[in-house]
Design a protein around this motif. Structure first.
Motif, short mmCIF file in Angstrom:
data_model
loop_
_atom_site.label_atom_id
_atom_site.label_comp_id
_atom_site.label_asym_id
_atom_site.label_seq_id
_atom_site.Cartn_x
_atom_site.Cartn_y
_atom_site.Cartn_z
N SER A 1 64.74 19.70 -110.77
CA SER A 1 65.27 19.36 -109.46
C SER A 1 65.06 18.69 -108.63
CB SER A 1 65.43 20.15 -108.55
OG SER A 1 64.85 21.57 -108.40
N GLY A 2 63.45 18.05 -108.44
CA GLY A 2 62.10 17.24 -107.50
C GLY A 2 62.58 18.24 -106.37
N TYR A 3 63.02 20.24 -106.11
CA TYR A 3 62.55 20.25 -105.45
C TYR A 3 61.91 22.11 -105.64
CZ TYR A 3 66.91 18.33 -104.41
OH TYR A 3 68.01 18.22 -103.34
N SER A 4 60.45 22.37 -104.88
CA SER A 4 59.39 22.90 -105.02
C SER A 4 59.89 24.33 -104.32
CB SER A 4 58.47 22.45 -104.28
OG SER A 4 56.85 23.57 -104.43
N ILE A 5 59.88 25.11 -105.41
CA ILE A 5 60.47 26.21 -104.73
C ILE A 5 58.60 26.86 -103.91
CG2 ILE A 5 60.16 29.20 -105.54
CD1 ILE A 5 61.04 28.10 -107.84
N TYR A 6 57.19 26.98 -104.24
CA TYR A 6 56.42 27.41 -103.72
C TYR A 6 56.37 26.34 -102.29
CZ TYR A 6 51.56 27.28 -102.08
OH TYR A 6 50.61 27.78 -101.37
N LYS A 7 56.61 24.83 -101.83
CA LYS A 7 57.00 24.17 -100.95
C LYS A 7 58.07 24.18 -99.85
CE LYS A 7 54.85 20.12 -102.92
NZ LYS A 7 54.77 18.95 -103.35
N THR A 8 59.11 25.23 -100.45
CA THR A 8 60.01 25.38 -99.63
C THR A 8 59.45 26.54 -98.34
OG1 THR A 8 61.60 24.49 -101.11
CG2 THR A 8 62.86 25.37 -99.86
N VAL A 9 59.39 28.14 -99.94
CA VAL A 9 59.04 28.79 -99.45
C VAL A 9 57.70 28.75 -97.76
CG1 VAL A 9 57.90 31.19 -100.00
CG2 VAL A 9 60.18 30.61 -101.27
N GLN A 10 56.60 27.97 -98.34
CA GLN A 10 55.57 27.71 -97.40
C GLN A 10 56.19 27.29 -95.97
OE1 GLN A 10 53.90 29.36 -98.71
NE2 GLN A 10 51.78 28.94 -97.80
N ALA A 11 57.50 25.87 -95.93
CA ALA A 11 57.87 26.01 -95.50
C ALA A 11 58.78 26.84 -94.43
CB ALA A 11 58.95 24.68 -95.73
N ALA A 12 59.35 27.86 -95.07
CA ALA A 12 60.27 28.47 -94.09
C ALA A 12 59.28 29.53 -93.86
CB ALA A 12 61.17 29.50 -95.41
N ARG A 13 58.30 30.04 -94.26
CA ARG A 13 57.18 31.04 -93.01
C ARG A 13 56.71 30.25 -92.63
NH1 ARG A 13 54.99 32.86 -99.02
NH2 ARG A 13 55.73 35.06 -99.43
N GLN A 14 56.31 29.12 -92.12
CA GLN A 14 55.79 28.67 -91.17
C GLN A 14 56.59 27.89 -90.11
OE1 GLN A 14 53.42 25.42 -93.75
NE2 GLN A 14 52.05 27.19 -94.11
N THR A 15 57.65 27.59 -90.39
CA THR A 15 58.29 27.17 -89.14
C THR A 15 58.60 28.52 -88.16
OG1 THR A 15 60.20 26.21 -88.32
CG2 THR A 15 60.58 27.23 -90.18
N ASN A 16 58.75 27.99 -87.35
CA ASN A 16 59.24 28.70 -85.82
C ASN A 16 60.57 28.46 -86.03
OD1 ASN A 16 57.02 30.13 -85.19
ND2 ASN A 16 56.02 28.32 -84.14
#
Length: 91
Positions: free
Chosen positions: A68-83
């Motif tokens: 797909s071109g989408y990373s599960i890891y990077k997406t989860v990290q972004a969700a955890r880090q955003t306010n």
């Protein structure tokens, strides 16, 4: 969304397949248009009831990112880090 197959385990039950597919759809949506952070993280927690080991998650992430071109890891990290209440990744 491009036309590709999700990397799925044939040993998963129908319920488990639905959980994993729902989460992978959330990953796609987070990358393409954005998703609600709380709903995304809830979907990830449910996904982890099926894909319990880190090794299995990493393998699935590699296969999914290759397709797909989408990373599960990077997406989860972004969700955890955003306010913010929404998760939207940009490439």
């Amino acid at each position: 969304m491009d036309n590709y197959s999700y990397p799925l385990d044939p040993d998963w039950t129908k319920a488990e397949l639905l959980i994993v597919m729902a989460f992978l759809t959330q990953v796609e949506t987070a990358n393409e248009s954005g998703v609600d952070k709380a709903a995304f993280l809830a979907s990830y927690r449910e996904f982890k009831t099926v894909v319990k080991s880190i090794g299995e998650e990493k393998k699935l992430d590699r296969e999914f990112e290759q397709a797909s071109g989408y990373s599960i890891y990077k997406t989860v990290q972004a969700a955890r880090q955003t306010n913010k209440k929404r998760v939207k990744l940009t490439k």
